[in-house]
Design a protein around this motif. Structure first.
Motif, PDB file in Angstrom:
ATOM      1  N   ASP A 109      31.507  38.900  39.058  1.00 56.37           N
ATOM      2  CA  ASP A 109      32.271  39.927  38.351  1.00 56.37           C
ATOM      3  C   ASP A 109      33.501  40.110  39.157  1.00 56.37           C
ATOM      4  N   VAL A 110      34.769  40.443  38.673  1.00 55.41           N
ATOM      5  CA  VAL A 110      35.729  40.711  39.357  1.00 55.41           C
ATOM      6  C   VAL A 110      36.399  42.296  39.186  1.00 55.41           C
ATOM      7  N   LYS A 111      36.763  42.784  40.453  1.00 55.00           N
ATOM      8  CA  LYS A 111      36.820  44.190  40.497  1.00 55.00           C
ATOM      9  C   LYS A 111      38.170  44.445  41.003  1.00 55.00           C
ATOM     10  N   ASP A 112      38.898  45.460  40.626  1.00 61.60           N
ATOM     11  CA  ASP A 112      39.929  46.130  41.774  1.00 61.60           C
ATOM     12  C   ASP A 112      39.736  47.355  42.328  1.00 61.60           C
ATOM     13  N   GLU A 113      40.067  47.286  43.508  1.00 63.81           N
ATOM     14  CA  GLU A 113      39.954  48.301  44.434  1.00 63.81           C
ATOM     15  C   GLU A 113      41.426  49.095  44.845  1.00 63.81           C
ATOM     16  N   LEU A 114      41.493  50.151  44.689  1.00 64.75           N
ATOM     17  CA  LEU A 114      42.744  50.969  44.970  1.00 64.75           C
ATOM     18  C   LEU A 114      42.603  51.348  46.472  1.00 64.75           C
ATOM     19  N   ASP A 115      43.892  51.540  47.155  1.00 66.34           N
ATOM     20  CA  ASP A 115      43.660  51.973  48.643  1.00 66.34           C
ATOM     21  C   ASP A 115      43.739  53.294  48.270  1.00 66.34           C
ATOM     22  N   LEU A 116      43.815  54.173  49.540  1.00 66.49           N
ATOM     23  CA  LEU A 116      43.916  55.404  49.238  1.00 66.49           C
ATOM     24  C   LEU A 116      45.254  55.892  48.809  1.00 66.49           C
ATOM     25  N   ASN A 117      46.357  54.951  49.160  1.00 64.93           N
ATOM     26  CA  ASN A 117      47.728  55.556  48.953  1.00 64.93           C
ATOM     27  C   ASN A 117      47.981  55.336  47.378  1.00 64.93           C
ATOM     28  N   LEU A 118      46.857  54.978  46.598  1.00 66.13           N
ATOM     29  CA  LEU A 118      46.657  54.732  45.039  1.00 66.13           C
ATOM     30  C   LEU A 118      48.016  53.835  44.597  1.00 66.13           C
ATOM     31  N   ASN A 119      48.496  53.064  45.161  1.00 67.93           N
ATOM     32  CA  ASN A 119      49.539  52.302  44.777  1.00 67.93           C
ATOM     33  C   ASN A 119      49.185  50.689  45.421  1.00 67.93           C
ATOM     34  N   ASP A 120      48.573  50.403  46.352  1.00 70.51           N
ATOM     35  CA  ASP A 120      48.248  49.069  46.728  1.00 70.51           C
ATOM     36  C   ASP A 120      46.628  48.853  46.390  1.00 70.51           C
ATOM     37  N   GLY A 121      46.267  47.884  46.301  1.00 68.90           N
ATOM     38  CA  GLY A 121      44.923  47.334  46.170  1.00 68.90           C
ATOM     39  C   GLY A 121      44.280  45.894  46.256  1.00 68.90           C
ATOM     40  N   LEU A 122      43.220  45.746  46.081  1.00 68.75           N
ATOM     41  CA  LEU A 122      42.586  44.310  46.401  1.00 68.75           C
ATOM     42  C   LEU A 122      41.627  44.149  45.142  1.00 68.75           C
ATOM     43  N   ARG A 123      41.985  42.941  44.749  1.00 69.38           N
ATOM     44  CA  ARG A 123      41.004  42.463  43.747  1.00 69.38           C
ATOM     45  C   ARG A 123      40.029  41.453  44.318  1.00 69.38           C
ATOM     46  N   TYR A 124      38.683  41.684  44.219  1.00 69.06           N
ATOM     47  CA  TYR A 124      37.493  41.046  44.718  1.00 69.06           C
ATOM     48  C   TYR A 124      36.638  40.311  43.708  1.00 69.06           C
ATOM     49  N   ARG A 125      35.960  39.572  44.043  1.00 71.29           N
ATOM     50  CA  ARG A 125      34.725  39.359  43.037  1.00 71.29           C
ATOM     51  C   ARG A 125      33.535  39.318  43.761  1.00 71.29           C
TER      52      ARG A 125
END
Lengths: 255, 350
Positions: free
Chosen positions: B253-269
């Motif tokens: 499954d693919v998910k997006d995780e936002l950083d605490l700055n709510l602007n940058d993030g990481l997409r992971y599987r």
């Protein structure tokens, strides 16, 4: 800019306040969160007591008529309600009271004066008010708290895991506790904790409650396979899930 | 270099210790009453006398959770999440798990190529080890044809009389063997020993299925409705152990995780499985595979029917992990044999 931050308030009901302590344990993450939120009411961490909050984080279960009144009032004020921890989400440990006939707990705690303390069977908060976000666990898991708070701020739904702890436990490559003769509640318990307890040589006590659709028949077979006793497992189960356990209990016993 | 070389057991551990110059070495290591693949610091941690590890080595070329890309919302930007993939040696892989690697290769190299998988796989040197005796009642490697080496490795080790005969299968394999004077040529006598060992294996390793694979395929083509599936589904607790430990299950499954700055993030599987309640649920709440009966059946069909139609390859390696790990005693060999029996009975009109 500052007044645009959503205002958060934390409230506790019947519980040990340990999940609120976990919020404080967020440490630097909490400091970063404070860039985006304003905390206006948090008995365990601040002296401020304001009631103009947008988001109410509610810890604890409901066990008195006064609790219901207070909870309904909180719901009226808050745009968003977060149920924090096992007591708020599934009833938690204090629901063991429900396993005894009414009045026993009052008598044990308050003796003759027990009847002056009106009490109700313990229930999770969503029996009384609509809950927007659930953070399961006893205590709540820090990563999940941060994740849910980010979802609230981004206006997103939080996808609460609906698969059993086994899934995470296997990914962590733990040796299965059943193979070591221990009855663990992982196969029917909602994941999301990263198999926290099993990673630390404990069993799963189902503090996060059941998955939406637990396979009760199959769980029975498992106990048979490993020569484990149904009663012992149900006793473990009632530690956290005495509220929701009734249905499960009946289903598993009926065969 | 010759295609077959050998190393005495006395020099073997010295050679294993030399492998770290080719990258991190992942090998079977003891964990309580079982084994796991783990990075090893030196050969003393290695334990080649193992049945099967809890997770297959797929975690090294298809990790449980893997970063795919970094993103930012304002300004909208994306970037590779992993800049550099490391060289590594996967050591002591059984032939069943090598079959698993080959299955993954077929899937992830299919268009569109999976760059993360390929980046990892291209940096992996695989050292196989041949099983000399059947492991336990859960494996079905003989019926699946994976009890003997059938490729998928850079070198293959077979232990014979105080030495390991090494079959060299690639340039990468040659690289990890070169420059060691104790690695010797194989004599004709050694080759004869290897031949007789394989002949002996044919006697010791017994077919687990009561029919040939062609019959298994036919059975699966005909018996999508069967009491066998009802029984399996009823026993299943839906824990997902079978798919997590499977060397050929590749769903994620693919998910997006936002950083605490709510602007940058990481997409992971991260690994996902057809055994999960919500796996086939789509927007609107429709579930295309409700219930444990259809989900278990689906798992089997992804081993014995669909991949044969699509890739001409069985996706069961016979490693036995799913049966070994099943909470509810669902046994792959039993299921397949029950289906074969039912089909034979139907054919003769019982």
């Amino acid at each position: 800019m500052k007044n645009k931050k959503p205002k958060f308030a934390f409230f506790d009901f019947t519980d040990c306040e340990g999940c609120q302590l976990q919020i404080v344990n967020l440490n630097t993450v909490l400091v970063e969160l404070l860039e985006h939120i304003e905390i206006v009411n948090f008995r365990e961490a601040t002296s401020e007591r304001r009631n103009d909050y947008d988001v109410a984080v509610v810890e604890g279960s409901v066990s008195t008529p006064h609790d219901i009144e207070r909870l309904v009032k909180i719901r009226r004020q808050a745009k968003t309600i977060v149920a924090l921890g096992a007591c708020a989400t599934i009833g938690g440990v204090n629901a063991v009271k429900n396993l005894n006939p009414p009045g026993i707990a009052q008598h044990r705690v308050y003796g003759d004066k027990g009847k002056n303390f009106e009490t109700l069977p313990v229930k999770p908060i969503d029996c009384f008010i609509k809950v927007d976000y659930y953070i399961q666990g006893c205590p709540v898991h820090l990563n999940e708290v941060a994740e849910v708070f980010k979802c609230i701020l981004a206006g997103k739904k939080y996808d609460m895991p609906n698969y059993p702890v086994c899934m995470e436990c296997k990914m962590n490559e733990n040796v299965c506790l059943y193979q070591k003769g221990q009855d663990c509640l992982g196969p029917v318990t909602r994941a999301g904790c990263g198999s926290w307890c099993i990673n630390n040589n404990n069993i799963c006590y189902s503090c996060r409650g059941l998955v939406d659709n637990p396979a009760v028949d199959a769980q029975r077979d498992i106990l048979d396979k490993y020569g484990l006793k149904l009663d012992e497992m149900l006793a473990k189960f009632s530690l956290y899930s005495a509220c929701g356990g009734e249905k499960y209990d009946q289903e598993i016993k009926k065969r | 270099m010759e295609r077959y070389v050998k190393i005495s057991k006395k020099d073997f551990y010295k050679w294993v210790d030399s492998l770290k110059k080719h990258g991190k070495v992942y090998a079977p290591k003891r964990k309580e009453n079982t084994h796991v693949f783990r990075p090893i610091k030196d050969s003393s941690e290695l334990d080649l006398n193992y049945i099967s590890t809890i997770l297959p080595p797929k975690k090294y070329y298809f990790p449980q959770k893997e970063s795919l890309l970094k993103f930012s919302i304002k300004p909208f930007e994306t970037a590779k999440a992993i800049q550099k993939f490391e060289e590594f040696v996967l050591f002591g892989v059984h032939t069943c798990d090598l079959a698993g690697i080959q299955c993954m290769d077929v899937v992830f190299r299919e268009d569109p190529l999976d760059p993360n998988y390929i980046n990892r796989k291209d940096r992996m040197t695989t050292v196989g080890i041949e099983c000399l005796k059947p492991c336990d009642k859960h494996a079905s490697c003989v019926s699946m044809g994976n009890h003997v080496p059938r490729g998928g490795y850079d070198i293959m080790l077979t232990e014979i009389k105080g030495s390991y005969i090494i079959h060299l299968n690639s340039q990468k394999g040659e690289d990890i063997l070169q420059g060691h004077s104790y690695i010797k040529k194989c004599t004709q006598a050694d080759r004869n020993l290897l031949d007789s060992l394989r002949k002996n294996k044919e006697r010791v390793f017994k077919e687990e299925f009561i029919g040939q694979l062609t019959e298994v395929y036919t059975v699966f083509s005909k018996l999508s409705e069967s009491g066998v599936w009802d029984d399996v589904g009823k026993r299943c607790v839906g824990c997902g152990n079978c798919t997590t430990v499977c060397p050929t299950c590749y769903c994620f499954d693919v998910k997006d995780e936002l950083d605490l700055n709510l602007n940058d993030g990481l997409r992971y599987r991260w690994w996902n499985s057809c055994q999960m309640d919500d796996f086939a649920r789509v927007a609107g709440g429709e579930d295309f595979r409700p219930g444990r009966v259809s989900r278990q059946r689906h798992r089997y069909y992804r081993k014995f029917k669909y991949p044969i139609d699509k890739f001409n390859r069985y996706f069961c390696t016979g490693c036995g992990r799913c049966s070994r790990t099943c909470m509810a005693k669902i046994n792959l060999t039993e299921t397949v044999n029950d289906l074969i029996k039912e089909h034979r009975n139907v054919s003769i009109g019982i």
